[in-house]
Write a protein that holds these residues in place. Structure first.
Motif, PDB file in Angstrom:
ATOM      1  N   ARG A 190     -10.854  -1.919  -2.135  1.00  0.00           N
ATOM      2  CA  ARG A 190      -9.595  -1.886  -2.889  1.00  0.00           C
ATOM      3  C   ARG A 190      -8.618  -2.966  -2.459  1.00  0.00           C
ATOM      4  NH1 ARG A 190      -7.780   4.064  -4.854  1.00  0.00           N
ATOM      5  NH2 ARG A 190      -9.807   4.586  -5.700  1.00  0.00           N
ATOM      6  N   VAL A 191      -8.732  -3.423  -1.224  1.00  0.00           N
ATOM      7  CA  VAL A 191      -7.795  -4.446  -0.755  1.00  0.00           C
ATOM      8  C   VAL A 191      -8.409  -5.842  -0.724  1.00  0.00           C
ATOM      9  CG1 VAL A 191      -6.398  -2.797   0.557  1.00  0.00           C
ATOM     10  CG2 VAL A 191      -8.249  -4.028   1.708  1.00  0.00           C
ATOM     11  N   GLY A 192      -9.614  -5.995  -1.258  1.00  0.00           N
ATOM     12  CA  GLY A 192     -10.162  -7.327  -1.461  1.00  0.00           C
ATOM     13  C   GLY A 192     -11.143  -7.830  -0.421  1.00  0.00           C
ATOM     14  N   PHE A 193     -11.594  -6.976   0.487  1.00  0.00           N
ATOM     15  CA  PHE A 193     -12.633  -7.385   1.425  1.00  0.00           C
ATOM     16  C   PHE A 193     -13.984  -7.003   0.831  1.00  0.00           C
ATOM     17  CE2 PHE A 193      -9.004  -7.210   4.245  1.00  0.00           C
ATOM     18  CZ  PHE A 193      -9.210  -8.279   5.101  1.00  0.00           C
ATOM     19  N   HIS A 194     -15.015  -7.749   1.198  1.00  0.00           N
ATOM     20  CA  HIS A 194     -16.344  -7.467   0.671  1.00  0.00           C
ATOM     21  C   HIS A 194     -17.308  -7.031   1.765  1.00  0.00           C
ATOM     22  CE1 HIS A 194     -14.996  -9.041  -3.119  1.00  0.00           C
ATOM     23  NE2 HIS A 194     -14.607 -10.143  -2.517  1.00  0.00           N
ATOM     24  N   SER A 195     -16.975  -7.350   2.989  1.00  0.00           N
ATOM     25  CA  SER A 195     -17.853  -7.043   4.107  1.00  0.00           C
ATOM     26  C   SER A 195     -17.165  -6.062   5.057  1.00  0.00           C
ATOM     27  CB  SER A 195     -18.182  -8.339   4.859  1.00  0.00           C
ATOM     28  OG  SER A 195     -18.649  -8.066   6.150  1.00  0.00           O
ATOM     29  N   GLN A 239      -1.864  -4.717   5.674  1.00  0.00           N
ATOM     30  CA  GLN A 239      -0.753  -3.763   5.524  1.00  0.00           C
ATOM     31  C   GLN A 239      -1.107  -2.682   4.504  1.00  0.00           C
ATOM     32  OE1 GLN A 239       2.834  -5.924   4.534  1.00  0.00           O
ATOM     33  NE2 GLN A 239       2.616  -7.267   6.308  1.00  0.00           N
ATOM     34  N   ARG A 240      -1.669  -3.090   3.389  1.00  0.00           N
ATOM     35  CA  ARG A 240      -2.040  -2.127   2.346  1.00  0.00           C
ATOM     36  C   ARG A 240      -3.169  -1.210   2.815  1.00  0.00           C
ATOM     37  NH1 ARG A 240      -1.030   1.517  -1.185  1.00  0.00           N
ATOM     38  NH2 ARG A 240      -2.423   1.572  -2.963  1.00  0.00           N
ATOM     39  N   SER A 241      -4.132  -1.765   3.526  1.00  0.00           N
ATOM     40  CA  SER A 241      -5.224  -0.925   4.018  1.00  0.00           C
ATOM     41  C   SER A 241      -4.706   0.088   5.039  1.00  0.00           C
ATOM     42  CB  SER A 241      -6.362  -1.768   4.598  1.00  0.00           C
ATOM     43  OG  SER A 241      -5.935  -2.494   5.724  1.00  0.00           O
ATOM     44  N   ALA A 242      -3.773  -0.313   5.891  1.00  0.00           N
ATOM     45  CA  ALA A 242      -3.184   0.624   6.856  1.00  0.00           C
ATOM     46  C   ALA A 242      -2.451   1.742   6.118  1.00  0.00           C
ATOM     47  CB  ALA A 242      -2.241  -0.113   7.807  1.00  0.00           C
ATOM     48  N   GLN A 243      -1.746   1.391   5.062  1.00  0.00           N
ATOM     49  CA  GLN A 243      -1.051   2.405   4.262  1.00  0.00           C
ATOM     50  C   GLN A 243      -2.053   3.385   3.642  1.00  0.00           C
ATOM     51  OE1 GLN A 243       0.918   0.875   0.773  1.00  0.00           O
ATOM     52  NE2 GLN A 243       2.026   2.775   0.409  1.00  0.00           N
ATOM     53  N   LEU A 244      -3.139   2.860   3.095  1.00  0.00           N
ATOM     54  CA  LEU A 244      -4.160   3.726   2.495  1.00  0.00           C
ATOM     55  C   LEU A 244      -4.843   4.594   3.548  1.00  0.00           C
ATOM     56  CD1 LEU A 244      -5.729   1.266  -0.108  1.00  0.00           C
ATOM     57  CD2 LEU A 244      -4.344   3.300  -0.600  1.00  0.00           C
ATOM     58  N   LEU A 245      -5.047   4.069   4.734  1.00  0.00           N
ATOM     59  CA  LEU A 245      -5.638   4.877   5.809  1.00  0.00           C
ATOM     60  C   LEU A 245      -4.721   6.031   6.187  1.00  0.00           C
ATOM     61  CD1 LEU A 245      -7.077   1.996   8.014  1.00  0.00           C
ATOM     62  CD2 LEU A 245      -8.428   3.824   6.942  1.00  0.00           C
ATOM     63  N   ARG A 246      -3.420   5.790   6.159  1.00  0.00           N
ATOM     64  CA  ARG A 246      -2.452   6.842   6.508  1.00  0.00           C
ATOM     65  C   ARG A 246      -2.264   7.851   5.386  1.00  0.00           C
ATOM     66  NH1 ARG A 246       0.580   2.310   7.872  1.00  0.00           N
ATOM     67  NH2 ARG A 246       1.895   2.698   6.061  1.00  0.00           N
ATOM     68  N   GLU A 247      -2.262   7.386   4.141  1.00  0.00           N
ATOM     69  CA  GLU A 247      -1.793   8.218   3.037  1.00  0.00           C
ATOM     70  C   GLU A 247      -2.876   8.716   2.087  1.00  0.00           C
ATOM     71  OE1 GLU A 247       1.225   5.906   1.118  1.00  0.00           O
ATOM     72  OE2 GLU A 247       2.456   5.797   2.943  1.00  0.00           O
ATOM     73  N   SER A 248      -4.125   8.337   2.293  1.00  0.00           N
ATOM     74  CA  SER A 248      -5.162   8.759   1.357  1.00  0.00           C
ATOM     75  C   SER A 248      -6.355   9.323   2.107  1.00  0.00           C
ATOM     76  CB  SER A 248      -5.615   7.581   0.487  1.00  0.00           C
ATOM     77  OG  SER A 248      -6.472   6.727   1.228  1.00  0.00           O
ATOM     78  N   ASP A 249      -7.234   9.930   1.363  1.00  0.00           N
ATOM     79  CA  ASP A 249      -8.495  10.436   1.909  1.00  0.00           C
ATOM     80  C   ASP A 249      -9.660   9.517   1.550  1.00  0.00           C
ATOM     81  OD1 ASP A 249      -7.321  12.681   3.079  1.00  0.00           O
ATOM     82  OD2 ASP A 249      -7.497  13.846   1.236  1.00  0.00           O
ATOM     83  N   LEU A 250      -9.359   8.317   1.084  1.00  0.00           N
ATOM     84  CA  LEU A 250     -10.409   7.357   0.749  1.00  0.00           C
ATOM     85  C   LEU A 250     -11.181   6.987   2.005  1.00  0.00           C
ATOM     86  CD1 LEU A 250      -8.355   4.941  -1.546  1.00  0.00           C
ATOM     87  CD2 LEU A 250     -10.073   6.608  -2.279  1.00  0.00           C
ATOM     88  N   THR A 251     -12.457   6.694   1.844  1.00  0.00           N
ATOM     89  CA  THR A 251     -13.246   6.236   2.984  1.00  0.00           C
ATOM     90  C   THR A 251     -12.836   4.809   3.337  1.00  0.00           C
ATOM     91  OG1 THR A 251     -15.025   5.276   1.650  1.00  0.00           O
ATOM     92  CG2 THR A 251     -15.214   7.642   2.229  1.00  0.00           C
ATOM     93  N   VAL A 252     -13.201   4.380   4.525  1.00  0.00           N
ATOM     94  CA  VAL A 252     -12.902   3.012   4.945  1.00  0.00           C
ATOM     95  C   VAL A 252     -13.568   2.022   3.990  1.00  0.00           C
ATOM     96  CG1 VAL A 252     -13.204   1.310   6.791  1.00  0.00           C
ATOM     97  CG2 VAL A 252     -12.514   3.647   7.358  1.00  0.00           C
ATOM     98  N   THR A 253     -14.771   2.320   3.554  1.00  0.00           N
ATOM     99  CA  THR A 253     -15.480   1.436   2.617  1.00  0.00           C
ATOM    100  C   THR A 253     -14.737   1.337   1.289  1.00  0.00           C
ATOM    101  OG1 THR A 253     -17.588   2.000   3.650  1.00  0.00           O
ATOM    102  CG2 THR A 253     -17.677   1.006   1.455  1.00  0.00           C
ATOM    103  N   GLN A 254     -14.250   2.449   0.778  1.00  0.00           N
ATOM    104  CA  GLN A 254     -13.486   2.411  -0.473  1.00  0.00           C
ATOM    105  C   GLN A 254     -12.207   1.596  -0.287  1.00  0.00           C
ATOM    106  OE1 GLN A 254     -13.230   6.699  -0.853  1.00  0.00           O
ATOM    107  NE2 GLN A 254     -14.605   6.686  -2.629  1.00  0.00           N
TER     108      GLN A 254
END
Length: 143
Positions: free
Chosen positions: A89-94, A70-85
């Protein structure tokens, strides 16, 4: 197990589970294991998992993953961060684990999700005067 009349855990246990839900939401980027989560509620891991699942409807780890998605979907919608960033930020490593998990939950890859949101969000951005030019460009310019 302390259960009240409607089948839910006691108010005290409900409060502890709610505190754990807040703890998980505030610590998405960190590795959190079941023992840590259960210790946060001052319960044994087995008892905590049973009670959490009964109250929330899913085990703690699955709940944590759903919060991360849910948080990653929000960041994808609302930020210009890359998918890797975002995945970090949401706790995945791979990246592959993140993409597979995101696709399982959202039905598309993170990149496709962002593209789709951007397209839907910007679909009506042109004014009525400009819209015909966008949809029917001047043939002289397309040669």
């Amino acid at each position: 197990m302390t259960v009240i009349a409607d089948g839910l855990p006691s108010p005290h246990l409900q409060r502890k589970i709610h505190e754990v839900q807040l703890f998980l939401a505030q610590n998405l980027a960190y590795d959190v294991d079941l023992n840590t989560i259960a210790a946060q509620a001052a319960l044994s891991p087995y008892y905590f998992t049973r009670q959490f699942t009964a109250m929330v409807g899913m085990p703690p780890y699955r709940y944590l993953i759903s919060l991360r998605i849910q948080r990653s979907a929000q960041l994808l919608r609302e930020s210009d961060l890359t998918v890797t960033q975002i995945l970090h930020r949401v706790g995945f490593h791979s990246p592959s684990h993140f993409t597979t998990t995101f696709r399982r939950h959202m039905g598309m890859s993170p990149t496709d999700y962002r593209r789709r949101y951007d397209f839907e969000h910007n679909a009506n951005r042109f004014s009525r005067a400009v819209d015909p030019l966008v949809h029917q460009p001047d043939p002289r310019l397309t040669r």
